[in-house]
Motif scaffolding. Structure first.
Motif, short mmCIF file in Angstrom:
data_model
loop_
_atom_site.label_atom_id
_atom_site.label_comp_id
_atom_site.label_asym_id
_atom_site.label_seq_id
_atom_site.Cartn_x
_atom_site.Cartn_y
_atom_site.Cartn_z
N THR A 9 -27.88 16.33 17.37
CA THR A 9 -27.30 17.64 17.89
C THR A 9 -26.01 17.99 16.96
N PRO A 10 -25.56 19.01 17.29
CA PRO A 10 -24.97 19.08 16.23
C PRO A 10 -23.27 18.52 16.17
N GLY A 11 -22.36 18.61 14.83
CA GLY A 11 -22.19 17.27 14.49
C GLY A 11 -22.88 15.60 14.17
N ASP A 12 -23.30 16.01 14.13
CA ASP A 12 -24.29 15.19 13.27
C ASP A 12 -24.27 15.05 12.23
N GLU A 13 -24.14 13.26 10.86
CA GLU A 13 -24.02 13.74 9.97
C GLU A 13 -25.50 13.11 9.69
N VAL A 14 -26.84 14.24 8.46
CA VAL A 14 -27.55 13.74 8.55
C VAL A 14 -28.15 14.41 7.00
N TYR A 15 -29.07 13.45 6.36
CA TYR A 15 -29.52 13.95 4.92
C TYR A 15 -31.01 13.86 4.53
N GLY A 16 -31.73 14.41 3.93
CA GLY A 16 -33.40 14.27 3.70
C GLY A 16 -33.77 15.26 2.77
N ARG A 17 -35.29 15.33 2.86
CA ARG A 17 -35.84 16.42 1.45
C ARG A 17 -36.62 17.18 1.92
N PRO A 18 -36.14 18.61 2.62
CA PRO A 18 -37.22 19.48 2.93
C PRO A 18 -38.33 19.50 2.63
N ASN A 19 -39.88 20.25 3.04
CA ASN A 19 -40.81 19.64 3.20
C ASN A 19 -40.92 20.81 2.15
N GLN A 20 -42.15 20.26 0.88
CA GLN A 20 -42.49 21.63 -0.34
C GLN A 20 -41.76 22.64 -0.35
N PHE A 68 -29.64 24.30 -2.14
CA PHE A 68 -28.61 24.93 -3.21
C PHE A 68 -28.27 26.25 -2.52
N ALA A 69 -27.85 25.86 -2.16
CA ALA A 69 -27.02 26.85 -0.79
C ALA A 69 -26.44 26.33 0.41
N GLU A 70 -25.25 27.14 0.81
CA GLU A 70 -24.09 26.15 2.43
C GLU A 70 -24.61 26.37 3.03
N ARG A 71 -26.03 26.78 3.82
CA ARG A 71 -26.96 26.57 5.11
C ARG A 71 -28.25 26.25 4.47
N ILE A 72 -28.97 25.72 5.34
CA ILE A 72 -30.39 25.22 5.37
C ILE A 72 -31.68 24.68 6.55
N ALA A 73 -32.08 25.74 6.53
CA ALA A 73 -32.67 25.08 8.11
C ALA A 73 -33.63 23.55 7.64
N VAL A 74 -34.11 22.35 8.23
CA VAL A 74 -34.48 21.81 8.14
C VAL A 74 -35.73 21.15 9.64
N ALA A 75 -36.95 20.88 8.63
CA ALA A 75 -37.86 20.34 10.14
C ALA A 75 -36.61 18.98 10.81
N GLU A 76 -37.04 19.21 11.69
CA GLU A 76 -36.13 17.92 12.40
C GLU A 76 -36.95 16.33 11.43
N ALA A 77 -38.96 16.39 11.80
CA ALA A 77 -39.37 15.61 10.97
C ALA A 77 -38.75 14.98 9.97
N ASP A 78 -38.29 15.90 9.10
CA ASP A 78 -37.71 15.47 7.77
C ASP A 78 -36.12 14.99 7.30
N ALA A 112 -41.76 14.90 1.86
CA ALA A 112 -40.97 14.45 3.59
C ALA A 112 -41.11 13.67 4.23
N SER A 113 -40.48 12.76 4.12
CA SER A 113 -40.34 11.87 6.32
C SER A 113 -38.87 11.31 6.26
N GLY A 114 -38.33 12.01 7.23
CA GLY A 114 -37.35 11.70 8.32
C GLY A 114 -37.93 10.05 8.15
N ASP A 115 -38.95 9.78 8.57
CA ASP A 115 -39.45 8.39 9.40
C ASP A 115 -38.87 7.21 7.98
#
Length: 331
Positions: free
Chosen positions: A80-91, A97-107, A280-283
């Motif tokens: 949800t908005p406000g959550d702190e997250v980390y990840g590796r986007p799918n290749q 290297f941008a101010e914002r990025i859309a990442v798949a939930e699973a990643d 990539a793997s969020g799990d």
């Protein structure tokens, strides 16, 4: 939105205004607060992977992200908005290297609570690489012997800690200035690669994680026990990678040829060679998060650069000398 963009292979990384990311129904829009710098980013800029990673230019590079959720797609349930997250986007969707990025939930995964945003931004690519090499591919068991090259680097510094957590006896190579550092990470046997030959000092190893390739990989095969395995992350790619990547028959044949010599050497020695291009793997990151918050793993951030110096920081990777990871910060 500000971002750093590759407009031509081997050309400079340029600051540009780019469109806002499109957020799909399974996507999470992340405000980028930290992004790790990886050798992979520089290799992409130089066009070294354009045959197997056919990115369209202009391209925003960047393979690590840590930040705060701004918005979520209609079918996202874990964040949800406000959550702190980390990840590796799918290749296929890099661009941290941008101010914002859309990442798949699973990643994505929740950011470890015990570390800073910069430390979290340093982790995804190298931690997933170490996990997939040692746990998924290597199946490292207590009492086994593991050699990890370049132990003071991004992958090496995490892999040493993970291998020790798994119960392995760990050897590593490092420069003389980093020998004590890699011992502190948990290495049992430390070899100064400038003055010592690891092939003459080691034998009977179950697994080698090689991040250098070339002659170093060939020598690594010879320190393995019969049935042992070398996992390379610097190439050459093997036929299994080509199949998994869905490459066309011509590229598959070419890649098979690239690795034929090293695979032939491995067979003669009774060992095996595998190429690893991490995914990539969020799990898997959730499992890594647990190890970090339990104190079994600690990130190593050697240097932090402001967002405005991203291009200079990426160029600086080639000079080496940074322990662990360099990170871009954009608080």
């Amino acid at each position: 939105m500000k971002a750093f963009v590759i407009t031509e292979y081997k050309g400079p990384l340029q600051a540009s205004d780019v469109p806002e990311p499109a957020v799909g129904e399974h996507d999470v829009l992340v405000q980028v607060q930290a992004a790790g710098l990886n050798v992979l980013d520089e290799k992409i800029r130089a066009g070294e992977f354009k045959q197997i990673l056919p990115y369209e230019l202009p391209l925003i590079p960047g393979n690590d992200v840590a930040g705060t959720v701004i918005r979520v797609g209609s079918k996202v349930t874990a964040f949800t908005p406000g959550d702190e997250v980390y990840g590796r986007p799918n290749q296929d969707r890099i661009g941290t290297f941008a101010e914002r990025i859309a990442v798949a939930e699973a990643d994505l995964a929740p950011k470890p609570a015990s570390i800073s945003m910069e430390e979290a931004g340093s982790l995804p690519l190298v931690a997933l690489t170490a996990w997939q090499a040692l746990v998924e591919r290597g199946n490292v068991q207590p009492g086994q012997k593991v050699l990890i090259h370049a132990g003071a680097g991004g992958v090496g510094s995490i892999a040493i800690q993970l291998a020790k957590h798994l119960g392995a006896t760990v050897a590593t190579t490092a420069s003389s200035s980093n020998l004590d550092f890699v011992r502190e990470l948990g290495a049992d046997t430390v070899i100064d690669y400038r003055s010592q030959d690891f092939e003459q000092l080691l034998s009977g190893y179950d697994l080698v994680l090689d991040s250098l390739g070339g002659e170093n990989l060939e020598k690594s095969l010879r320190v393995l026990r019969p049935g042992g395995k070398a996992i390379g992350i610097a190439g050459p790619p093997d036929p299994a990678f080509a199949r998994e990547a869905g490459l066309n028959p011509v590229l598959r044949l070419a890649i098979s040829g690239l690795s034929a010599r090293i695979r032939r050497q491995a067979r003669k020695l009774g060992v095996s060679y595998e190429f690893l291009f991490m995914r990539a793997s969020g799990d898997q990151l959730r499992r890594i998060t647990a190890l970090i918050d339990d104190g079994a793993l600690r990130p190593v951030v050697g240097r932090v650069f402001p967002f405005g110096q991203t291009a200079e920081a990426l160029q600086g990777l080639a000079k080496g000398g940074i322990r662990g990871k360099a990170v871009i910060t954009n608080p």
